[in-house]
Scaffold this motif. Structure first.
Motif, PDB file in Angstrom:
ATOM      1  N   ALA A 141      -0.836 -28.505 -26.484  1.00  0.00           N
ATOM      2  CA  ALA A 141      -0.094 -27.874 -25.389  1.00  0.00           C
ATOM      3  C   ALA A 141      -0.617 -26.463 -25.128  1.00  0.00           C
ATOM      4  CB  ALA A 141       1.402 -27.855 -25.698  1.00  0.00           C
ATOM      5  N   LEU A 142      -0.854 -25.717 -26.192  1.00  0.00           N
ATOM      6  CA  LEU A 142      -1.369 -24.356 -26.022  1.00  0.00           C
ATOM      7  C   LEU A 142      -2.775 -24.367 -25.433  1.00  0.00           C
ATOM      8  CD1 LEU A 142       0.034 -22.758 -29.294  1.00  0.00           C
ATOM      9  CD2 LEU A 142       0.825 -22.349 -26.947  1.00  0.00           C
ATOM     10  N   ALA A 143      -3.586 -25.337 -25.825  1.00  0.00           N
ATOM     11  CA  ALA A 143      -4.924 -25.463 -25.226  1.00  0.00           C
ATOM     12  C   ALA A 143      -4.796 -25.728 -23.736  1.00  0.00           C
ATOM     13  CB  ALA A 143      -5.717 -26.573 -25.907  1.00  0.00           C
ATOM     14  N   GLY A 144      -3.884 -26.610 -23.369  1.00  0.00           N
ATOM     15  CA  GLY A 144      -3.654 -26.906 -21.952  1.00  0.00           C
ATOM     16  C   GLY A 144      -3.159 -25.697 -21.181  1.00  0.00           C
ATOM     17  N   ALA A 145      -2.390 -24.834 -21.856  1.00  0.00           N
ATOM     18  CA  ALA A 145      -1.850 -23.629 -21.221  1.00  0.00           C
ATOM     19  C   ALA A 145      -2.849 -22.482 -21.205  1.00  0.00           C
ATOM     20  CB  ALA A 145      -0.568 -23.194 -21.938  1.00  0.00           C
ATOM     21  N   GLY A 146      -4.008 -22.679 -21.868  1.00  0.00           N
ATOM     22  CA  GLY A 146      -5.031 -21.638 -21.868  1.00  0.00           C
ATOM     23  C   GLY A 146      -4.900 -20.624 -22.999  1.00  0.00           C
ATOM     24  N   ASP A 147      -4.034 -20.875 -23.975  1.00  0.00           N
ATOM     25  CA  ASP A 147      -3.855 -19.975 -25.116  1.00  0.00           C
ATOM     26  C   ASP A 147      -4.769 -20.434 -26.251  1.00  0.00           C
ATOM     27  OD1 ASP A 147      -3.061 -18.484 -27.316  1.00  0.00           O
ATOM     28  OD2 ASP A 147      -0.908 -18.911 -27.081  1.00  0.00           O
ATOM     29  N   LYS A 148      -6.024 -19.995 -26.184  1.00  0.00           N
ATOM     30  CA  LYS A 148      -7.033 -20.443 -27.150  1.00  0.00           C
ATOM     31  C   LYS A 148      -6.701 -19.997 -28.568  1.00  0.00           C
ATOM     32  CE  LYS A 148     -12.049 -20.561 -27.753  1.00  0.00           C
ATOM     33  NZ  LYS A 148     -13.338 -20.148 -27.191  1.00  0.00           N
ATOM     34  N   ALA A 149      -6.262 -18.757 -28.739  1.00  0.00           N
ATOM     35  CA  ALA A 149      -5.944 -18.251 -30.081  1.00  0.00           C
ATOM     36  C   ALA A 149      -4.751 -18.997 -30.671  1.00  0.00           C
ATOM     37  CB  ALA A 149      -5.674 -16.749 -30.034  1.00  0.00           C
ATOM     38  N   GLY A 150      -3.720 -19.189 -29.880  1.00  0.00           N
ATOM     39  CA  GLY A 150      -2.543 -19.910 -30.357  1.00  0.00           C
ATOM     40  C   GLY A 150      -2.863 -21.356 -30.678  1.00  0.00           C
ATOM     41  N   ALA A 151      -3.672 -21.985 -29.829  1.00  0.00           N
ATOM     42  CA  ALA A 151      -4.076 -23.371 -30.064  1.00  0.00           C
ATOM     43  C   ALA A 151      -4.889 -23.488 -31.335  1.00  0.00           C
ATOM     44  CB  ALA A 151      -4.864 -23.900 -28.867  1.00  0.00           C
ATOM     45  N   THR A 152      -5.802 -22.559 -31.554  1.00  0.00           N
ATOM     46  CA  THR A 152      -6.632 -22.571 -32.760  1.00  0.00           C
ATOM     47  C   THR A 152      -5.764 -22.469 -34.008  1.00  0.00           C
ATOM     48  OG1 THR A 152      -8.508 -21.614 -31.575  1.00  0.00           O
ATOM     49  CG2 THR A 152      -8.511 -21.388 -33.978  1.00  0.00           C
ATOM     50  N   ALA A 153      -4.784 -21.575 -33.983  1.00  0.00           N
ATOM     51  CA  ALA A 153      -3.890 -21.420 -35.133  1.00  0.00           C
ATOM     52  C   ALA A 153      -3.093 -22.700 -35.380  1.00  0.00           C
ATOM     53  CB  ALA A 153      -2.950 -20.232 -34.915  1.00  0.00           C
ATOM     54  N   ALA A 154      -2.601 -23.308 -34.328  1.00  0.00           N
ATOM     55  CA  ALA A 154      -1.815 -24.540 -34.476  1.00  0.00           C
ATOM     56  C   ALA A 154      -2.687 -25.674 -35.001  1.00  0.00           C
ATOM     57  CB  ALA A 154      -1.168 -24.918 -33.143  1.00  0.00           C
ATOM     58  N   PHE A 155      -3.881 -25.836 -34.458  1.00  0.00           N
ATOM     59  CA  PHE A 155      -4.780 -26.890 -34.945  1.00  0.00           C
ATOM     60  C   PHE A 155      -5.146 -26.681 -36.416  1.00  0.00           C
ATOM     61  CE2 PHE A 155      -6.276 -27.474 -30.337  1.00  0.00           C
ATOM     62  CZ  PHE A 155      -5.481 -28.584 -30.145  1.00  0.00           C
ATOM     63  N   ASN A 156      -5.367 -25.443 -36.791  1.00  0.00           N
ATOM     64  CA  ASN A 156      -5.695 -25.148 -38.188  1.00  0.00           C
ATOM     65  C   ASN A 156      -4.520 -25.439 -39.118  1.00  0.00           C
ATOM     66  OD1 ASN A 156      -8.441 -24.411 -38.102  1.00  0.00           O
ATOM     67  ND2 ASN A 156      -7.900 -22.408 -37.276  1.00  0.00           N
ATOM     68  N   ALA A 157      -3.297 -25.414 -38.595  1.00  0.00           N
ATOM     69  CA  ALA A 157      -2.110 -25.712 -39.396  1.00  0.00           C
ATOM     70  C   ALA A 157      -1.837 -27.212 -39.487  1.00  0.00           C
ATOM     71  CB  ALA A 157      -0.893 -25.000 -38.802  1.00  0.00           C
ATOM     72  N   ALA A 158      -2.527 -28.005 -38.689  1.00  0.00           N
ATOM     73  CA  ALA A 158      -2.344 -29.461 -38.701  1.00  0.00           C
ATOM     74  C   ALA A 158      -3.213 -30.072 -39.787  1.00  0.00           C
ATOM     75  CB  ALA A 158      -2.693 -30.052 -37.335  1.00  0.00           C
ATOM     76  N   GLY A 159      -2.576 -30.558 -40.818  1.00  0.00           N
ATOM     77  CA  GLY A 159      -3.314 -31.162 -41.927  1.00  0.00           C
ATOM     78  C   GLY A 159      -2.982 -32.640 -42.043  1.00  0.00           C
ATOM     79  N   GLY A 160      -3.145 -33.150 -43.222  1.00  0.00           N
ATOM     80  CA  GLY A 160      -2.804 -34.545 -43.491  1.00  0.00           C
ATOM     81  C   GLY A 160      -3.520 -35.504 -42.566  1.00  0.00           C
ATOM     82  N   ALA A 161      -2.794 -36.492 -42.106  1.00  0.00           N
ATOM     83  CA  ALA A 161      -3.362 -37.525 -41.238  1.00  0.00           C
ATOM     84  C   ALA A 161      -3.802 -36.974 -39.882  1.00  0.00           C
ATOM     85  CB  ALA A 161      -2.346 -38.648 -41.032  1.00  0.00           C
ATOM     86  N   GLN A 162      -3.337 -35.784 -39.518  1.00  0.00           N
ATOM     87  CA  GLN A 162      -3.661 -35.207 -38.208  1.00  0.00           C
ATOM     88  C   GLN A 162      -4.885 -34.290 -38.250  1.00  0.00           C
ATOM     89  OE1 GLN A 162      -1.907 -36.650 -35.944  1.00  0.00           O
ATOM     90  NE2 GLN A 162      -0.545 -37.518 -37.488  1.00  0.00           N
ATOM     91  N   ALA A 163      -5.399 -34.015 -39.435  1.00  0.00           N
ATOM     92  CA  ALA A 163      -6.477 -33.027 -39.579  1.00  0.00           C
ATOM     93  C   ALA A 163      -7.732 -33.406 -38.802  1.00  0.00           C
ATOM     94  CB  ALA A 163      -6.815 -32.831 -41.053  1.00  0.00           C
TER      95      ALA A 163
END
Length: 190
Positions: A154-176
């Motif tokens: 969602a943040l990537a779609g909204a253009g928030d690259k820094a926020g999206a990067t932080a959220a993706f980096n927090a996604a682990g497990g089966a979503q990594a």
């Protein structure tokens, strides 16, 4: 990577992981974001899964894009049926989201927030989707890895690259691994 390279990489990932419907949607959303949807199979799998999972507005938008790009033929029975179904089911759906969001914010668990965020994402309202994913992360019963993956989308779609990067980096497990694909996409964006 070119759209063709993205499509190949996403298809290899999909084939090798034995994914569920949710992962199919997450990877097809990436394919859509990078312009890698091609041909009937891509549009059919994506739109049919969206309708089946209760996201008719997004299915309708995906099909509209496919028709406009002349990647699929609206007169083909398969696509006209899915399009009719998505159109019918999406009527009034978007209007109901504000009330659903209010309910989701006051709910004890994360389920309603996640579902409503998904619907907002499907309509391209990435800011509302991100808000609800953040709400879901504060609730009981949340899959934090999935919520962070979708928050990043969602943040990537909204253009928030820094926020999206932080959220993706927090996604682990089966979503990594899906998060890593999205991080690669973010890395190529200006």
């Amino acid at each position: 990577p070119s759209p063709k390279n993205w499509r190949d990489a996403i298809r290899i990932y999909q084939t090798s992981t034995g994914q569920d419907d949710a992962t199919l949607i997450d990877t097809m959303r990436l394919a859509r974001a990078v312009g890698a949807l091609q041909g009937e199979n891509d549009y059919y799998r994506y739109s049919n899964t969206l309708v089946t999972k209760g996201f008719p507005g997004e299915a309708k938008a995906v099909l509209d894009e496919g028709f406009a790009a002349k990647a699929i033929d609206k007169s083909r029975a398969t696509f006209s049926q899915i399009y009719s179904l998505a159109s019918a089911r999406s009527q009034g759906d978007r209007a109901s989201l504000a009330a659903a969001a209010t309910t989701a914010k006051s709910a004890a668990d994360a389920k309603k927030a996640m579902v409503t965020a998904e619907a907002y994402y499907g309509y391209g309202d990435y800011a509302q989707a991100a808000d609800l994913y953040r709400v879901a992360l504060t609730k009981s019963g949340v899959d934090k890895d999935l919520a962070n993956l979708r928050l990043g989308m969602a943040l990537a779609g909204a253009g928030d690259k820094a926020g999206a990067t932080a959220a993706f980096n927090a996604a682990g497990g089966a979503q990594a691994s899906v998060a890593q694909l999205w991080l690669t996409y973010l890395g190529q964006k200006a």
